[in-house]
Design an enzyme around this catalytic site. Structure first.
Site, PDB file in Angstrom:
ATOM      1  N   LYS A  20      -0.316 -17.518 -24.974  1.00  0.00           N
ATOM      2  CA  LYS A  20       0.222 -16.187 -24.721  1.00  0.00           C
ATOM      3  C   LYS A  20       1.001 -15.723 -25.951  1.00  0.00           C
ATOM      4  CE  LYS A  20       2.021 -13.788 -20.667  1.00  0.00           C
ATOM      5  NZ  LYS A  20       2.580 -13.948 -19.317  1.00  0.00           N
TER       6      LYS A  20
ATOM      7  N   GLU B  19       4.047 -13.335  -1.967  1.00  0.00           N
ATOM      8  CA  GLU B  19       5.014 -12.498  -1.264  1.00  0.00           C
ATOM      9  C   GLU B  19       5.041 -12.774   0.234  1.00  0.00           C
ATOM     10  OE1 GLU B  19       3.809 -10.478  -5.050  1.00  0.00           O
ATOM     11  OE2 GLU B  19       2.702 -11.338  -3.360  1.00  0.00           O
TER      12      GLU B  19
ATOM     13  N   ARG C 158       2.331  -6.163   0.232  1.00  0.00           N
ATOM     14  CA  ARG C 158       1.506  -7.338   0.529  1.00  0.00           C
ATOM     15  C   ARG C 158       2.108  -8.183   1.642  1.00  0.00           C
ATOM     16  NH1 ARG C 158      -0.778 -10.248  -4.618  1.00  0.00           N
ATOM     17  NH2 ARG C 158      -2.561  -8.882  -4.738  1.00  0.00           N
TER      18      ARG C 158
END
Length: 631
Positions: free
Chosen positions: A281, A366, A394
């Site tokens: 990354k 979540e 969600r």
């Protein structure tokens, strides 16, 4: 002319030689750094997938072949090589290129994303549609090691493996999501990365066994029968294999030739294939490599130094929330904090450092976070769950069923409520009032400023039963913070100003817009009342009805959808009370809101002083017309 300028469509990539591909990768990184340093955006994830994206577009024929990007944080390279190079400087600007895949932008964006863990489900859908229509094409899902930890990804992997669906999943493993990855999947992938036999596939092992003179074939057959022991000892990617996937990798995600060779191999396999690539990354930009979490989603910065350009010294609502929770956590050892892979973004990293035993990052989960919090509450703790508004969508069933129905003592902190700016419609938090205010047992409040936020958090933790607390992404109003916290009266609005001509009702920071509009109206001879509603549930019906009857005119303003929002709640209150002689103008959003700065989006949608003044004028016109009609 640079190489990037010659790339108008993915097919142009296939004419490049190895040296040209390396130069192109460098040009792409430079272009992304230039644009994101000015516009902000998801820099580190995109820097990490340059070679992977180029390989995908050289091996597959988009848009006939479907390339589906999970979350969409890593699609800038994809946009640059699919005909959007000239528009790239408009990335994340108002009416410019989206920071995420968008079907209206390009046929190469076959599926819109913005929330995580969806790509494999979409890939299965595209693959099944292809098969039913008897078409020939490849379907590829690109998913990160953070997103694959989400429950939806597991469900899709199970479906794809069970159905033996022909599709390819590319697992982009950069060892880091927005927050450091957590959980068993993260540990499993880590073991695969460090396994010295990582490049050895099941077929290679079988070939080696068959080479044993005289007994090779028998050994290979015996090994197949005893696959549980053999695979556990020798084959990486066992978990994926058991789900029905052919596992290839891990491979170096910055080795262009190796990626292409592996993808070509994947195309030849029947059934679902998982290609595991290891990327870095922030690759190619030292500040992003050093701080990939900061440069995951970053505002404008100095590209020479990597220094973030800070615009304000006023703390954000999120900062005040995090600091206040730490303060309350010192006094109450039962307070615990929960995040779904967004510790820094929600301000809970502060609590995590101070009270590591009482802090839980459950990963991109979540639904689990909310049910987990409910059980913690029934176990005697006082959990605070902090999730962005757009991601609470969600976990709606868990909020409704696991928290509110049994009246669990859970505080639901709703960060990033309202429009959030340049991330656009997938990230705006403009639906939470509609979906939460209707739930019985849920106390629901929103502060007008950072000082009221700290009092509301204290109030929430003093209650028995579930409480939701909604606040925006933005900086506060610069209001001094009271040293002593106080409990606010539940369900009681705050009257900031009284006037006989019109009532302005706001929620959250929109209250300050109401106050500014009231000042302007006064200069025009109009006396306006200003009400900080504070609570969306229970609603202060007495105050609403009192000022409705006093002024006969009301303007409601909310950083939220009009349908089912605060204004709708006020109309319901008036209707239930039989009040029919009050004219109401509601200000809010009528449709999905596109990207743009928060202030610009507010202005464009009438959530401004000018918008309120216009609403008051419309009220006057409507009342005159209604008077004539009654006459």
């Amino acid at each position: 002319m640079g190489i990037l300028e010659r790339i108008n469509q993915p097919r142009d990539l296939r004419a490049l030689n190895t040296l040209e591909l390396k130069l192109l990768a460098q040009e792409i990184r430079e272009e992304m750094i230039d644009v994101v340093s000015a516009n902000g955006g998801h820099l580190a994830p995109n820097l990490g997938v340059v070679e992977l994206t180029l390989a995908l577009h050289r091996v597959f024929d988009s848009p006939i072949d479907k390339i589906i990007w999970d979350v969409g944080h890593q699609t800038y390279v994809h946009k640059l090589v699919t005909g959007r190079q000239k528009e790239f400087k408009s990335l994340r600007r108002h009416h410019g290129l989206s920071g995420f895949p968008k079907r209206a932008e390009s046929p190469h964006d076959c599926f819109e994303t913005g929330h995580s863990s969806t790509s494999i489900s979409a890939a299965v859908g595209f693959a099944k549609a292809r098969d039913l229509l008897q078409e020939r094409s490849y379907v590829v899902a690109v998913i990160g090691d953070g997103a694959i930890s989400g429950g939806m990804a597991y469900e899709a992997l199970n479906h794809a493996g069970h159905g033996k669906t022909n599709l390819i999943v590319v697992l982009n493993d950069n060892e880091m999501a927005i927050s450091p990855n957590v959980g068993a999947m993260s540990s499993y992938l880590s073991r695969l990365r460090t396994d010295p036999r990582y490049s050895r596939s099941k077929e290679e092992i079988e070939i080696l066994l068959k080479r044993i003179p005289g007994i090779g074939n028998k050994v290979a057959k015996a090994a197949e029968k005893a696959k549980d022991s053999l695979k556990y000892l020798l084959v990486p990617g066992l978990w994926f294999e058991e789900l029905g996937f052919t596992y290839l990798g891990p491979i170096d995600g910055h080795d262009q030739l190796l990626i292409e060779q592996t993808l070509e191999l994947a195309k030849q396999r029947k059934g679902p294939v998982l290609v595991h690539v290891i990327t870095k990354k922030g690759k190619g930009y030292p500040p992003a490599e050093k701080n990939p979490d900061i440069f995951h989603g970053v505002g404008p910065f100095n590209k020479e130094t990597g220094e973030i350009l800070k615009k304000s010294t006023i703390p954000t609502f999120t900062q005040v929330f995090g600091e206040t929770l730490c303060r309350l956590g010192e006094a109450n050892p039962k307070i615990v904090a929960i995040t779904a892979a967004m510790a820094v973004g929600t301000g809970l990293n502060l609590f995590g450092k101070r009270f590591p035993d009482r802090f839980f990052d459950v990963g991109i989960a979540e639904q689990h976070a909310v049910t987990f919090a409910s059980a913690l509450a029934f176990g005697g703790m006082k959990p605070v769950v902090s999730i962005y508004s757009t991601f609470y969508q969600r976990a709606y069933d868990q909020v409704l069923h696991d928290v509110c129905l049994p009246k669990a003592n859970v505080v639901l902190a709703i960060d990033r409520a309202g429009v959030v700016g340049d991330d656009g419609p997938t990230h705006h938090g403009v639906f939470d009032i509609s979906i939460l205010r209707v739930i019985p047992n849920l106390t629901f409040m929103a502060p007008k400023d950072e000082n009221e936020l700290q009092h509301m958090l204290y109030t929430a933790l003093c209650q028995d039963g579930p409480v939701a607390l909604r606040y925006p992404r933005s900086v506060g109003q610069g209001i001094p913070l009271d040293e002593n916290l106080k409990e606010l009266p539940i369900g009681k609005a705050e009257v900031l100003r009284e006037g006989k001509d019109v009532a302005l009702v706001g929620i959250g920071p929109m209250v300050y817009t109401c106050m500014a509009a009231a000042g302007e109206l006064q200069s025009r001879g109009v006396e306006a009342s200003v009400i900080n509603l504070r609570f969306l549930n229970p609603l202060d019906k007495d105050t609403i009805l009192r000022f409705a009857r006093l002024t006969k005119r009301m303007v409601t303003i909310e950083d939220h959808m009009l349908a089912g929002g605060m204004g709708s709640a006020i109309l319901e209150t008036l209707a239930d009370a039989g009040v029919t002689d009050v004219t109401v103008e509601r200000l809010g959003y009528k449709d999905y809101v596109e990207q743009g700065s928060i202030s610009l989006l507010h202005q464009e949608n009438g959530l401004s002083v000018k918008g309120i003044l216009g609403a008051v004028e419309r009220l006057k016109v409507r009342q005159r017309l209604e008077g004539r009609n009654r006459g």
